[in-house]
Motif scaffolding. Structure first.
Motif: not given
Length: 432
Positions: A401-421
């Protein structure tokens, strides 16, 4: 290739030659990314209306981002093709082909009639041209990084590999700057012909890239490999047979620098203009300021890689990007122009830390006879996933419902995968 051989070979390169090669890689990469990034910006503010016109603006935006993603689907095919050629016939020859292909295709986009003129053929042709863009970019970055690293002194590979990375913000400055200028035109003129001008500029810029790239020599490590008859018959096959773990590590380590970048540029421009009713000039200006800051961040990150190791810097940068993800979107949601600009600058420069070292990190994962293929395939499989990030972010925004927390969560997910890499890359880096 042994460490001794690699060191001996690079020691014969004069530092001035290494700098010339890195600069040529930087300029060529900057122009390649300029061409490629134009499409992302246009998908946010032009293509949805002129090429994917529907009665529902949200559906048109999704269609435009889907065509944007097609370029990323094509990138692994370009990586395999040019990786094969680059590991068989040379890095330099391939880079001349890739820069020519993407520049010509980009110029043709600027000449393409829109939906009102030729109907369904317009989005089909546009998507086809985007496909060719993706194939060219799939072979470009891996070759530029490989050539720069193989000319560099081993103890300075981080800073030399960071120079082609600076091509990304310069490409952003050129593409966003071009659109920023034409966006000041009256809307009717902008839609009719103004948006085409940045695309048409690809034709004269091609001459600059070809001039510089023709002046550099082939990689000394590649020439030594030829002398030793150490080429792989099918590099991609040998890569997945002997170094598939390194490919996975490379994909993970590259994710935030590519996917996160498109989330904070392509998606955020669309989000700011479409959902928050912010001026497109503000959103484009924010990306311009962020790109200017990236030049310093990438330079600093390359030097950190030489001091601490690319893997460690990638790990720290991934963690930092995760930490700032939610604050970035909170600031954007305020609609305050100064805070919006600060948020975009902060977010993009944090994820630029792991991006700064991704070139030296990936090059260090693979032996010389598989390096072009390994670097290109790893980064472009990451690019394949990243191409769907704006589309995924848009879908998440609709679902929440156009809440930006959803896209912020996606950014966190991408960042943590990179940290693991980055963590795993630190234990698999080669020195040759």
């Amino acid at each position: 290739m042994t460490e001794t051989a690699g060191t001996a070979s690079t020691s014969r390169i004069h530092p001035e030659e290494a700098r010339k090669v890195a600069f040529a890689a930087f300029v060529g990469t900057a122009l390649e990314w300029y061409d490629y990034f134009l499409y992302g910006t246009a998908a946010s503010i032009v293509f949805d209306r002129l090429y994917f016109a529907t009665e529902d603006p949200a559906v048109a935006t999704l269609a435009a981002f889907a065509s944007f993603a097609v370029g990323f689907v094509a990138r692994p095919f370009g990586a395999v093709l040019f990786g094969h050629l680059g590991d068989r016939i040379g890095r330099r020859r391939c880079l001349l082909v890739t820069v020519t292909l993407i520049s010509v295709v980009t110029g043709l986009i600027g000449l393409l009639p829109d939906f009102a003129a030729i109907g369904l053929a317009a989005p089909l042709l546009l998507t086809s041209l985007r496909l060719l863009q993706g194939i060219a970019v799939g072979g470009e970055w891996g070759g530029a990084i490989t050539l720069a690293v193989e000319h560099a002194p081993p103890e300075q590979r981080g800073r030399f590999a960071a120079l082609p990375q600076i091509g990304s913000p310069i490409g952003t400055l050129l593409s966003s700057g071009g659109f920023y200028l034409v966006a000041m035109m009256p809307d009717d003129s902008f839609d009719a012909w103004g948006w085409r001008l940045p695309f048409l500029a690809a034709f004269p810029l091609l001459g600059v890239a070809l001039y510089l790239r023709r002046r550099v020599g082939e990689s000394p490590l590649f020439e030594q490999m030829l002398a030793e008859h150490d080429r792989a018959s099918v590099p991609a096959v040998e890569l997945f047979r002997t170094a598939w773990r390194q490919v996975l590590i490379g994909v993970a380590a590259s994710l935030i620098g590519i996917g996160g970048f498109y989330l904070l540029t392509t998606f955020v421009i669309s989000y700011g203009v479409g959902q928050l009713d912010l001026p497109k000039s503000l959103m484009l200006g924010a990306t311009l300021l962020a790109a200017a800051g990236q030049v310093l961040t990438l330079t600093f990150g390359g030097r950190l890689a030489d001091r601490f190791s690319p893997g460690k810097v990638c790990l720290w940068g991934g963690v930092l990007s995760a930490v700032v993800a939610f604050p970035v979107f909170w600031l954007i949601d305020t609609r305050n122009p100064a805070l919006v600009i600060a948020a975009v600058v902060l977010g993009i420069n944090c994820l630029s830390i792991p991006y700064a070292v991704s070139g030296s990190l990936l090059a260090g994962l693979f032996p010389v006879h598989l390096r072009y293929s390994g670097v290109a395939i790893s980064s472009n499989f990451s690019g394949l996933l990243s191409g769907f990030v704006p589309l995924a972010a848009s879908a998440l925004l609709i679902a929440s419902d156009e809440q930006s927390w959803s896209t912020a969560t996606l950014l966190v997910f991408l960042a943590l995968i990179t940290a693991l890499g980055g963590y795993y890359a630190h234990h698999h880096t080669r020195t040759a």
